[in-house]
Write a protein that holds these residues in place. Sequence first.
Motif, PDB file in Angstrom:
ATOM      1  N   UNK A 136     -31.663 -37.227 -50.584  1.00  0.00           N
ATOM      2  CA  UNK A 136     -32.175 -38.636 -50.444  1.00  0.00           C
ATOM      3  C   UNK A 136     -32.716 -39.273 -49.240  1.00  0.00           C
ATOM      4  N   UNK A 137     -33.663 -40.023 -49.042  1.00  0.00           N
ATOM      5  CA  UNK A 137     -34.336 -40.381 -47.849  1.00  0.00           C
ATOM      6  C   UNK A 137     -34.618 -41.759 -47.983  1.00  0.00           C
ATOM      7  N   UNK A 138     -33.921 -42.825 -47.117  1.00  0.00           N
ATOM      8  CA  UNK A 138     -34.463 -44.178 -47.102  1.00  0.00           C
ATOM      9  C   UNK A 138     -35.796 -44.316 -46.517  1.00  0.00           C
ATOM     10  N   UNK A 139     -36.605 -45.261 -46.948  1.00  0.00           N
ATOM     11  CA  UNK A 139     -38.035 -45.423 -46.723  1.00  0.00           C
ATOM     12  C   UNK A 139     -38.252 -45.624 -44.999  1.00  0.00           C
ATOM     13  N   UNK A 140     -37.257 -45.899 -44.414  1.00  0.00           N
ATOM     14  CA  UNK A 140     -37.266 -45.854 -42.678  1.00  0.00           C
ATOM     15  C   UNK A 140     -37.331 -44.701 -42.314  1.00  0.00           C
ATOM     16  N   UNK A 141     -36.741 -43.597 -42.918  1.00  0.00           N
ATOM     17  CA  UNK A 141     -36.721 -42.154 -42.393  1.00  0.00           C
ATOM     18  C   UNK A 141     -37.926 -41.827 -42.766  1.00  0.00           C
ATOM     19  N   UNK A 142     -38.640 -42.003 -43.968  1.00  0.00           N
ATOM     20  CA  UNK A 142     -40.018 -41.564 -44.576  1.00  0.00           C
ATOM     21  C   UNK A 142     -40.790 -42.226 -43.527  1.00  0.00           C
ATOM     22  N   UNK A 143     -40.724 -43.449 -43.121  1.00  0.00           N
ATOM     23  CA  UNK A 143     -41.890 -43.972 -42.144  1.00  0.00           C
ATOM     24  C   UNK A 143     -41.895 -43.009 -40.755  1.00  0.00           C
ATOM     25  N   UNK A 144     -40.575 -42.651 -40.352  1.00  0.00           N
ATOM     26  CA  UNK A 144     -40.497 -41.808 -39.112  1.00  0.00           C
ATOM     27  C   UNK A 144     -41.490 -40.390 -39.266  1.00  0.00           C
ATOM     28  N   UNK A 145     -41.312 -39.852 -40.290  1.00  0.00           N
ATOM     29  CA  UNK A 145     -41.911 -38.547 -40.679  1.00  0.00           C
ATOM     30  C   UNK A 145     -43.331 -38.912 -40.975  1.00  0.00           C
ATOM     31  N   UNK A 146     -43.673 -39.833 -41.492  1.00  0.00           N
ATOM     32  CA  UNK A 146     -45.013 -40.182 -41.596  1.00  0.00           C
ATOM     33  C   UNK A 146     -45.781 -40.454 -40.235  1.00  0.00           C
ATOM     34  N   UNK A 147     -44.948 -41.090 -39.456  1.00  0.00           N
ATOM     35  CA  UNK A 147     -45.529 -41.275 -37.803  1.00  0.00           C
ATOM     36  C   UNK A 147     -45.660 -39.950 -37.236  1.00  0.00           C
ATOM     37  N   UNK A 148     -44.704 -39.043 -37.337  1.00  0.00           N
ATOM     38  CA  UNK A 148     -44.890 -37.702 -36.814  1.00  0.00           C
ATOM     39  C   UNK A 148     -46.181 -37.079 -37.381  1.00  0.00           C
ATOM     40  N   UNK A 149     -46.442 -37.256 -38.620  1.00  0.00           N
ATOM     41  CA  UNK A 149     -47.428 -36.437 -39.332  1.00  0.00           C
ATOM     42  C   UNK A 149     -48.796 -37.026 -38.578  1.00  0.00           C
ATOM     43  N   UNK A 150     -48.917 -38.302 -38.455  1.00  0.00           N
ATOM     44  CA  UNK A 150     -50.020 -38.996 -37.818  1.00  0.00           C
ATOM     45  C   UNK A 150     -50.282 -38.415 -36.659  1.00  0.00           C
ATOM     46  N   UNK A 151     -49.303 -38.422 -35.782  1.00  0.00           N
ATOM     47  CA  UNK A 151     -49.654 -38.031 -34.283  1.00  0.00           C
ATOM     48  C   UNK A 151     -50.111 -36.455 -34.223  1.00  0.00           C
ATOM     49  N   UNK A 152     -49.720 -35.788 -35.310  1.00  0.00           N
ATOM     50  CA  UNK A 152     -50.283 -34.490 -35.158  1.00  0.00           C
ATOM     51  C   UNK A 152     -51.587 -34.131 -36.255  1.00  0.00           C
ATOM     52  N   UNK A 153     -52.027 -35.319 -36.604  1.00  0.00           N
ATOM     53  CA  UNK A 153     -53.145 -35.112 -37.540  1.00  0.00           C
ATOM     54  C   UNK A 153     -54.230 -35.958 -36.806  1.00  0.00           C
ATOM     55  N   UNK A 154     -55.477 -35.184 -36.292  1.00  0.00           N
ATOM     56  CA  UNK A 154     -56.661 -35.445 -35.580  1.00  0.00           C
ATOM     57  C   UNK A 154     -57.319 -36.419 -36.464  1.00  0.00           C
ATOM     58  N   UNK A 155     -57.587 -36.466 -37.670  1.00  0.00           N
ATOM     59  CA  UNK A 155     -58.249 -37.321 -38.145  1.00  0.00           C
ATOM     60  C   UNK A 155     -57.799 -38.993 -38.581  1.00  0.00           C
ATOM     61  N   UNK A 156     -56.353 -38.600 -38.460  1.00  0.00           N
ATOM     62  CA  UNK A 156     -55.681 -39.924 -38.659  1.00  0.00           C
ATOM     63  C   UNK A 156     -55.636 -40.591 -39.777  1.00  0.00           C
ATOM     64  N   UNK A 157     -56.179 -39.894 -41.022  1.00  0.00           N
ATOM     65  CA  UNK A 157     -56.234 -40.498 -42.161  1.00  0.00           C
ATOM     66  C   UNK A 157     -55.708 -39.330 -43.058  1.00  0.00           C
ATOM     67  N   UNK A 158     -54.557 -38.877 -42.995  1.00  0.00           N
ATOM     68  CA  UNK A 158     -54.323 -37.707 -43.881  1.00  0.00           C
ATOM     69  C   UNK A 158     -53.779 -38.485 -45.101  1.00  0.00           C
ATOM     70  N   UNK A 159     -53.914 -38.046 -46.176  1.00  0.00           N
ATOM     71  CA  UNK A 159     -53.664 -38.589 -47.435  1.00  0.00           C
ATOM     72  C   UNK A 159     -52.160 -38.324 -47.933  1.00  0.00           C
ATOM     73  N   UNK A 160     -51.644 -39.283 -48.696  1.00  0.00           N
ATOM     74  CA  UNK A 160     -50.403 -39.321 -49.304  1.00  0.00           C
ATOM     75  C   UNK A 160     -51.045 -39.004 -50.869  1.00  0.00           C
ATOM     76  N   UNK A 161     -50.540 -37.763 -51.569  1.00  0.00           N
ATOM     77  CA  UNK A 161     -51.094 -37.317 -52.815  1.00  0.00           C
ATOM     78  C   UNK A 161     -50.520 -38.106 -54.096  1.00  0.00           C
TER      79      UNK A 161
END
Length: 374
Positions: free
Chosen positions: A288-313
């Motif tokens: 289980x992950x609190x959504x604050x943890x999810x935000x940190x993971x999403x931030x990391x994903x955005x930093x590694x994604x050049x298009x900056x608009x990776x979808x959540x499915x």
Amino acid sequence: MLLLTVFLVIASFAFTDAHVFQKTSIVNPFDQLTVTSILENHHVISVRNAHKKLFPGPTLAYVTPWNNCGYNIAKIFKGKFDYLSPVWFYIEPKTPTGYVIEGEHDVDSSWIQEVRGGDDSMNISAKVVPRFQCRSWSTPDWYQLASNTQNAKQLANQILKVVIKYDLDGIVLECAYPSIFPFFVQRLSETLRTHHKTLVAVLPPIRNEEQKKVLNAQSFAFMAKYIDYFSLMTYDYSTSRIDGGPAAPVDWIIDNIEYLTTDENRHQLLMGMPMYAVSYAPYHYPEPLGMETVLRKLQEQRQHNAENQMPVIWDPVSEEHWFKYMINNHRSSMHIWMPSLTFIRQRLAIAKRYGIGVALWEIGQGLDYFYDLF
């Protein structure tokens, strides 16, 4: 000092007059959700709706000491929640001198008064119904409660003493399947109702045929005569699957509603709704992950994604969002299933259609803008 504390709490939120779907630029909530849209808007809440109840059914919100930001959420969104259930009390197995109720050290009387205090001009009020959970009980312990009427009376009276001592509005009882303890349920109900207190019982969701032997429409109808509301734990659906999956698929939720309730007692059901995510990774247990943890993971994903608009499915079958998160230096990945605005909106639509309420586990784990919808 108190004024400073209140200021710091309020300052962590950004306010707007716009509705939550408007402010996140989602014209159609089924449009593609992006990492950027979540990261830029999750903290923005509607000042117009912060204290206004939008969902017509009863709403119960759990608050836990280990995610104590939920205490502030309860105050910021005062008026959204009809019942607040701080997770404070644990019922230990019977001793020679009686049952032991632990947790009084967690009781916060000033918080109770703050969240419960009514505001006639804004029609704000809430009932505080802490959770009482049976902890570390063995099979003989359960049997003693089910078979011995004196034990049932004793435990009901001990619970009432705690309720009276702290001037609580009632309780949420979590004790496996309440239908196994009919005399205790009746006794506890009578004891609480004599003092005009509310009784909510936690129910596990139906997952298999074996459970139907102890939890079905007949047992629900019997309990409904003594219990005011039932908090149904319709989440963690996929935690037993190796490959993971959605936490609360809509078909499963609807099956539980229709199997357990009738037109006469359906209004007593509170549909469980998770405010947290669950991650599934190879060779690891679900986490289980609190959504604050999810935000940190999403931030990391955005930093590694050049298009900056990776979808959540969006999964149209379960009606739930998920995304892939790379681990082990991008050699493997985990799947994270999570609540979102659309996830909440769809489940509130189900609740409205069936005329039932909702129970949120738990508000310290969610994102600020989730609570605009309630």
